[in-house]
Scaffold this active site. Structure first.
Site, PDB file in Angstrom:
ATOM      1  N   CYS A 160      38.286  10.378  37.817  1.00  0.00           N
ATOM      2  CA  CYS A 160      37.451  11.539  37.502  1.00  0.00           C
ATOM      3  C   CYS A 160      37.580  12.586  38.606  1.00  0.00           C
ATOM      4  O   CYS A 160      38.108  12.306  39.695  1.00  0.00           O
ATOM      5  CB  CYS A 160      35.990  11.109  37.331  1.00  0.00           C
ATOM      6  SG  CYS A 160      35.159  10.766  38.895  1.00  0.00           S
ATOM      7  N   CYS A 189      31.845   5.197  40.721  1.00  0.00           N
ATOM      8  CA  CYS A 189      33.182   4.812  40.258  1.00  0.00           C
ATOM      9  C   CYS A 189      33.828   3.832  41.230  1.00  0.00           C
ATOM     10  O   CYS A 189      33.490   3.802  42.427  1.00  0.00           O
ATOM     11  CB  CYS A 189      34.081   6.039  40.178  1.00  0.00           C
ATOM     12  SG  CYS A 189      33.623   7.221  38.911  1.00  0.00           S
ATOM     13  N   GLU A 212      27.500   0.295  37.924  1.00  0.00           N
ATOM     14  CA  GLU A 212      26.648   1.154  37.105  1.00  0.00           C
ATOM     15  C   GLU A 212      25.170   0.880  37.368  1.00  0.00           C
ATOM     16  O   GLU A 212      24.804  -0.103  38.023  1.00  0.00           O
ATOM     17  CB  GLU A 212      26.982   0.950  35.619  1.00  0.00           C
ATOM     18  CG  GLU A 212      28.417   1.370  35.321  1.00  0.00           C
ATOM     19  CD  GLU A 212      28.789   1.324  33.845  1.00  0.00           C
ATOM     20  OE1 GLU A 212      28.006   0.770  33.040  1.00  0.00           O
ATOM     21  OE2 GLU A 212      29.864   1.853  33.521  1.00  0.00           O
ATOM     22  N   CYS A 271      36.102  11.707  42.113  1.00  0.00           N
ATOM     23  CA  CYS A 271      36.932  10.765  42.883  1.00  0.00           C
ATOM     24  C   CYS A 271      38.162  11.463  43.447  1.00  0.00           C
ATOM     25  O   CYS A 271      38.589  11.189  44.572  1.00  0.00           O
ATOM     26  CB  CYS A 271      37.342   9.576  42.017  1.00  0.00           C
ATOM     27  SG  CYS A 271      35.959   8.473  41.652  1.00  0.00           S
ATOM     28  N   ASN A 275      33.684  -0.317  39.806  1.00  0.00           N
ATOM     29  CA  ASN A 275      32.586   0.568  39.408  1.00  0.00           C
ATOM     30  C   ASN A 275      31.287  -0.221  39.319  1.00  0.00           C
ATOM     31  O   ASN A 275      31.257  -1.364  38.871  1.00  0.00           O
ATOM     32  CB  ASN A 275      32.895   1.326  38.102  1.00  0.00           C
ATOM     33  CG  ASN A 275      33.231   0.436  36.926  1.00  0.00           C
ATOM     34  OD1 ASN A 275      33.799  -0.630  37.096  1.00  0.00           O
ATOM     35  ND2 ASN A 275      32.892   0.875  35.739  1.00  0.00           N
ATOM     36  N   GLU A 315      36.867   3.929  42.459  1.00  0.00           N
ATOM     37  CA  GLU A 315      37.674   4.577  43.499  1.00  0.00           C
ATOM     38  C   GLU A 315      36.813   4.948  44.699  1.00  0.00           C
ATOM     39  O   GLU A 315      37.174   4.727  45.853  1.00  0.00           O
ATOM     40  CB  GLU A 315      38.331   5.857  42.956  1.00  0.00           C
ATOM     41  CG  GLU A 315      39.328   5.637  41.840  1.00  0.00           C
ATOM     42  CD  GLU A 315      38.689   5.679  40.448  1.00  0.00           C
ATOM     43  OE1 GLU A 315      37.535   5.198  40.316  1.00  0.00           O
ATOM     44  OE2 GLU A 315      39.327   6.173  39.528  1.00  0.00           O
TER      45      GLU A 315
END
Ligand code: THU
Length: 173
Positions: free
Chosen positions: A128, A89, A80, A131, A78, A91
Site C-alpha cells: 500500500c 500492514c 488487524e 508502506c 499484518n 511491511e
C-alpha cells in the site's frame, strides 16, 4: 519555445510545457528457484511470516521479511484490530521492528507474500502507499537502495529500489 504576443496587455507569455514520460523497469520471474539463494531465503521467510498474521477481518494474511546489511533478517505480518485503522500492514510491522532492533543497519531487501484460505496467492501482493512511503524513508536514511521482491506462487516481481514503486518520493521538508 513559443512566444505569444498579447496586444491588449502588451505582455509576452512563454509556453514551456513539455510532455514527459517515466520509465520504470523491473524483473518478473515465474519461479522462486530463479532467485539468488539469499533472495529465495527471504521469500521463504515472508511466506512463513504469513502464518503469524492476525487477520480475522480481511482473512488476507500478509508476511514480510527484511534483509539487513548486518546479515540479520527480520520478519513481520499484518496485525488487524476491531478498530480497523489501529491495525498495521506486514511491511511496516517488519520494517519498524527492524529499525527498532538494528537502527544502524540498512534494509537491503524486503520480500512480501500473501495468503488467502490457507493458500499462497498466485499473484504478488503490492504494498500500500503508506508502506511504500515508509520504505522510501528507510532507503533515504541508509543511502542504499532497498530491493523489493513481491512473491506470488505463479509470479515474482523484483524492483531494484523504492523509487520504482513510488516515483516522485516526498523529500522536500
Ligand atoms: N496489507 C498488508 O499487510 N500489506 C499491504 O501492503 C496491503 C494490505 C494488509 C492490511 C490488512 O490487514 C489486510 O492486508 C487487508 O487489507
Amino acid at each position: 519555445m513559443i512566444y505569444i504576443h498579447n496586444h491588449k496587455q502588451f505582455s509576452y507569455i512563454c509556453l514551456t510545457m513539455e510532455q514527459k514520460e517515466l520509465n520504470i523497469s523491473y524483473k518478473e520471474y515465474g519461479n522462486v528457484s530463479e532467485l539468488s539463494p539469499e533472495d529465495r531465503l527471504l521469500v521463504e521467510q515472508a511466506v512463513k511470516a504469513t502464518l503469524n498474521s492476525y487477520a480475522p477481518y480481511s482473512r488476507f494474511h500478509v508476511g514480510a521479511a527484511v534483509r539487513l546489511s548486518n546479515g540479520e533478517t527480520v520478519s513481520g505480518s499484518n496485525q488487524e484490530n476491531i478498530a480497523y485503522p489501529s491495525g498495521l500492514c506486514a511491511e511496516r510491522t517488519a520494517m519498524f521492528y527492524a529499525s527498532s532492533r538494528y537502527p544502524e543497519a540498512a534494509m537491503e531487501a524486503i520480500a512480501i507474500a500473501a495468503s488467502k484460505d490457507g493458500e499462497l496467492c498466485s499473484m504478488p501482493a503490492t504494498p500500500c502507499g503508506a508502506c511504500r512511503q515508509v520504505m522510501a524513508e528507510y532507503q533515504t536514511r541508509s543511502g542504499k537502495n532497498m530491493k523489493i521482491i513481491l512473491a506470488g506462487s505463479d509470479k515474482i516481481m523484483e524492483f531494484d529500489k523504492v523509487d520504482d514503486i513510488l516515483p516522485f518520493i516526498f523529500d522536500s521538508l
